[in-house]
Design an enzyme around this catalytic site. Structure first.
Site, short mmCIF file in Angstrom:
data_model
loop_
_atom_site.label_atom_id
_atom_site.label_comp_id
_atom_site.label_asym_id
_atom_site.label_seq_id
_atom_site.Cartn_x
_atom_site.Cartn_y
_atom_site.Cartn_z
N SER A 205 0.85 -1.20 0.00
CA SER A 205 0.00 0.00 0.00
C SER A 205 0.89 1.24 0.00
O SER A 205 2.09 1.14 -0.29
CB SER A 205 -0.93 -0.03 1.23
OG SER A 205 -1.90 0.98 1.13
N ASN A 206 0.33 2.40 0.30
CA ASN A 206 1.13 3.62 0.37
C ASN A 206 0.61 4.49 1.52
O ASN A 206 -0.33 4.12 2.21
CB ASN A 206 1.09 4.36 -0.97
CG ASN A 206 -0.31 4.74 -1.36
OD1 ASN A 206 -0.97 5.53 -0.69
ND2 ASN A 206 -0.81 4.16 -2.45
N ARG A 207 1.21 5.66 1.68
CA ARG A 207 0.94 6.48 2.87
C ARG A 207 -0.27 7.40 2.74
O ARG A 207 -0.55 8.18 3.65
CB ARG A 207 2.15 7.35 3.16
CG ARG A 207 3.37 6.59 3.56
CD ARG A 207 4.51 7.54 3.86
NE ARG A 207 5.72 6.83 4.21
CZ ARG A 207 5.94 6.29 5.40
NH1 ARG A 207 5.03 6.38 6.36
NH2 ARG A 207 7.05 5.65 5.64
N ALA A 272 -4.45 7.68 -4.22
CA ALA A 272 -3.10 7.24 -4.60
C ALA A 272 -3.24 5.75 -4.94
O ALA A 272 -3.11 4.88 -4.07
CB ALA A 272 -2.14 7.46 -3.46
#
Ligand code: PMT
Length: 393
Positions: A205-207, A272
């Site tokens: 995943s991402n932030r 995102a």
């Protein structure tokens, strides 16, 4: 007719609120004045009653009040909720959600645009506590008018004077106009990260926190749009009045977006979305199966796919960049075939991903370039919507 509640709190500038009421009345607005207990020490309720031609609202728990907590019904019918002057104490209470009188209780109950005109001693205004409270409110899309700089009643000079009544009245009327600007429109907003599973317990995943997309969804709803929010996994409550569709992977986000995009007048892709995903394994990868190598496959590019389809709405992409912001964003505007690209530099500490604030450059396919300096995400969302709404007009 524009329906306004004007909250007046207890400061020496309270007398100037009389002029705000008069100007709003003259512009044809229906103004209900709510006074805090301290405000009544500066100006009598009778003055406001005479100017607004309506009974003034005081304490909701006053046993002698005819309407009592029925006042809260007002919150449903409002076009603008304004506070002028707002003392440091009231700004703090609104920021923190304290509801101990009618003014602060109404604030929690309204869903319309909110305008605040602070007035206080300059040292109180510049105190980090007050600045943090104002930033919190701006982050929720509250519009601040002033304070102005100049001599104060207590023989000091600085930033703390109430803005001019004409400026406050105009800001209230402008907020009302904006509040109806997107009526009859549908906005589709994406927010947050996607999660691409590796196995039943792990994912890539991402932030992204979803804050930018949620701020856009809330701001569009406040301007009267019907909003569909396609959200990846985030720790944010669904915004009031917004239809939230929860998804996890890029593939799920694609399906939800493609299904709902045809009804949208504008699609804003603040999510995102993962660019690559592993082929998920049906069983948990075992530690003793040796060092694992991940093979990643590209995910569907939702934005490009939308841009290729026939559509009736505007398409707004975001670009998270770490270098050559405008140059890379311009390339994305063209390669993705969208109407707008909102470029943010995600390498700056305290800005962009996960942060409370953002700073963006908005490029459009008609050659426009608009810089939005560092501000809470609510305020950045408003600036983005200004551009999109302008194109929809
Ligand atoms: O969520 P926050 O913590 O508030 O942070 C906000 C944000 C920084 C995530 C947001 O402002 C932002 O920049 N979102 C886009 C991030 C991104 O994925 O940028 P990109 O340059 O990789 O993608 C460009 C555009 O294509 C984006 O609109 C993205 O949604 C879209 N995309 C990307 C990949 C993909 N597979 N499909 C897509 O549609």
């Amino acid at each position: 007719m524009v329906r306004v509640v004007l909250g007046v709190s207890g400061g020496i500038a309270a007398y100037k609120a009389c002029e705000v009421v008069r100007l709003l009345e003259r512009a044809g607005a229906d103004v209900r004045v709510v006074l805090t207990a301290n405000a009544t020490r500066f100006v009598s309720p009778l003055t406001f009653q005479a100017l607004s031609h309506r009974p003034v609202l005081l304490d909701p728990f006053d046993p002698h009040s005819e309407e009592g907590i029925e006042h809260l019904g007002l919150a449903r019918e409002l076009d603008v909720f304004a506070v002028a002057p707002a003392t440091a104490n009231v700004v703090a209470k609104l920021a923190r959600g304290v509801a101990d009188d009618l003014l602060t209780t109404l604030y929690l109950a309204v869903t319309c645009p909110v305008v605040i005109a602070p007035a206080m001693n300059p040292r109180m205004w510049l105190h980090p506590a007050t600045q943090a409270n104002a930033a919190l409110l701006r982050g929720r899309g509250v519009r601040f008018v002033g304070p102005d700089e100049g001599p104060m009643a207590e023989r000091e000079s600085g930033w703390g004077r109430l803005a001019e009544p004409a400026v406050i009245a105009e800001a209230v009327l402008e907020a009302a106009r904006r509040g109806r600007e997107l009526e009859g429109r549908t906005f589709l907003v994406t927010a947050g990260p996607t999660r691409e599973p590796l196995d039943p317990v792990r994912f890539l995943s991402n932030r992204s926190s979803g804050k930018m997309g949620y701020a856009l969804a809330e701001a569009a709803r406040r301007r009267g749009a019907r909003v569909v929010l396609v959200s990846g996994p985030v720790a944010l409550a669904p915004p009031y009045g917004v239809e939230r569709l929860e998804v996890e992977t890029a593939a799920e986000m694609r399906d939800a977006v493609l299904a709902r995009a045809p009804e949208a007048d504008a699609v804003l892709m603040a999510a995102a979305v993962a660019d690559f995903a592993p082929a998920p394994r049906p069983h948990k990868i075992k530690k003793n199966s040796g060092p694992a190598t991940l093979t990643l496959e590209p995910t569907p590019d939702i934005l490009s796919e939308l841009a290729r389809r026939p559509r009736r709405g505007l398409l707004v992409g975001f670009a998270a960049e770490t270098e050559r912001l405008v140059e890379n964003a311009r390339a994305k505007l063209e390669s993705k075939g969208v109407d707008f690209i909102v470029a943010n530099d995600v390498s700056q500490p305290g800005l962009g991903m996960e942060a409370e604030e953002n700073a963006v450059v908005i490029l459009d396919r008609w050659g426009g370039v608009h810089e939005v300096p560092r501000a809470p995400k609510g305020a950045v969302a408003e600036a983005i919507l200004d551009r999109v709404a302008e194109r929809l007009r």
